[in-house]
Design an enzyme around this catalytic site. Sequence first.
Site, PDB file in Angstrom:
ATOM      1  N   HIS A 100       0.823  -1.297   0.122  1.00  0.00           N
ATOM      2  CA  HIS A 100       0.217  -0.195   0.002  1.00  0.00           C
ATOM      3  C   HIS A 100       0.850   0.978  -0.381  1.00  0.00           C
ATOM      4  CE1 HIS A 100      -2.936   2.560   0.847  1.00  0.00           C
ATOM      5  NE2 HIS A 100      -3.716   2.508   1.723  1.00  0.00           N
ATOM      6  N   GLY A 114      -8.154   8.481   5.777  1.00  0.00           N
ATOM      7  CA  GLY A 114      -8.132   8.902   7.083  1.00  0.00           C
ATOM      8  C   GLY A 114      -8.918  10.108   7.330  1.00  0.00           C
TER       9      GLY A 114
END
Length: 385
Positions: free
Chosen positions: A341, A373
């Site tokens: 990732h 996030g």
Amino acid sequence: MAEAFIVEAVRTPVGRRGGGLAGAHPADLGAHVLTALVERSGIDPAAVEDVVFGCLDAVGPQAGDIARTAWLAAGLPQEVPGVTVDRQCGSSQQAVHFAAQAVLSGTQDLVVAGGTQNMSMIPIAFASRQAAEPLGLTEGPFAGSAGWRARYGDQPVNQFHGAELIARKWGISREDQEEFALRSHRRAIRALDEGRFVPETVPYGDVRVDEGPRRDTTAEKMAALKPVVEGGTITAACSSQVSDGAAAMLLASERAVREHGLTPRARIHHLSVRGEDPIRMLSAPIPATAYALKKTGLTLDAIDLVEINEAFAPVVLAWLKETGADPERVNVNGGAIALGHPLGATGVRLMTTLLHELERTGGRYGLQTMCEGGGQANVTVIERL
């Protein structure tokens, strides 16, 4: 109605932490895929109207608008501008959204979307710490806000806490997670062995294939790992890998396709982004998917392939429980647990893989979503042509 077409999509192999891409400047990783994108599409690079890149932790070699830096590092025309986007892990998926929206609006005809990240060089959250400490700022981005504290108190705000909350809420055991993680590695290894990633990957130096998949991993090895949070269920084996890499795609309007003699491979069918609980943080793909399906009138039965980022195993497992999606259509070539990732590049890496797998299998619709996030999630639906 205006259309936005995907003409070309490429990526580097994904390098593991400290691996073959660790020493590569992130602008050079970006330049590498930009060069390949121009070569493969045959487009005149001077015709590109903007370059939109995702990148997190914009410090040091990743600072200074790396979209622009990568384009110039590739030796491409300096009259073409660039802009860098930060929507956390979904940054380059958001780059695709911005690029497609420019095309759909009719304000631009040829836009590049992509992303780059070298996490070996710049670890996650390193940028905010490095910027804050010389200023005497020791609290994180949330703790110092009176408004945030009034709304959310002093609850922990981090991805590991969020993943544990998801596992608890949806009743996902450590054994469930490890079974899923092992399947991710096995699917990725099968894809590598069958050459499925070859058409989409541009080797970088000696790195020709993804470095993350572990052929020697076993359920027993996973079970021996300690949880990241004491008393929790999340281990490194059930988490996305720290990685390095870059990816890019070219989006074009109908006019650009006609004028430049391009061959569209897919069209953007839907774009949306939604938010949810920022403390649980990683569960937003669930409501975001429901929202996208309602907006499009599609059902998951009509979606041939799904790419949902494997930030942590519970993210995907909770999504599967809530949506009832067929696991055999989801992350069929493995995901970030096996493949890695590289934060700012993952969105376009996933879409590049999704496009190529739709072409390989003859599928029509592909859906991509990612947790991000702040409790957010992008959803993109593409239609193979």
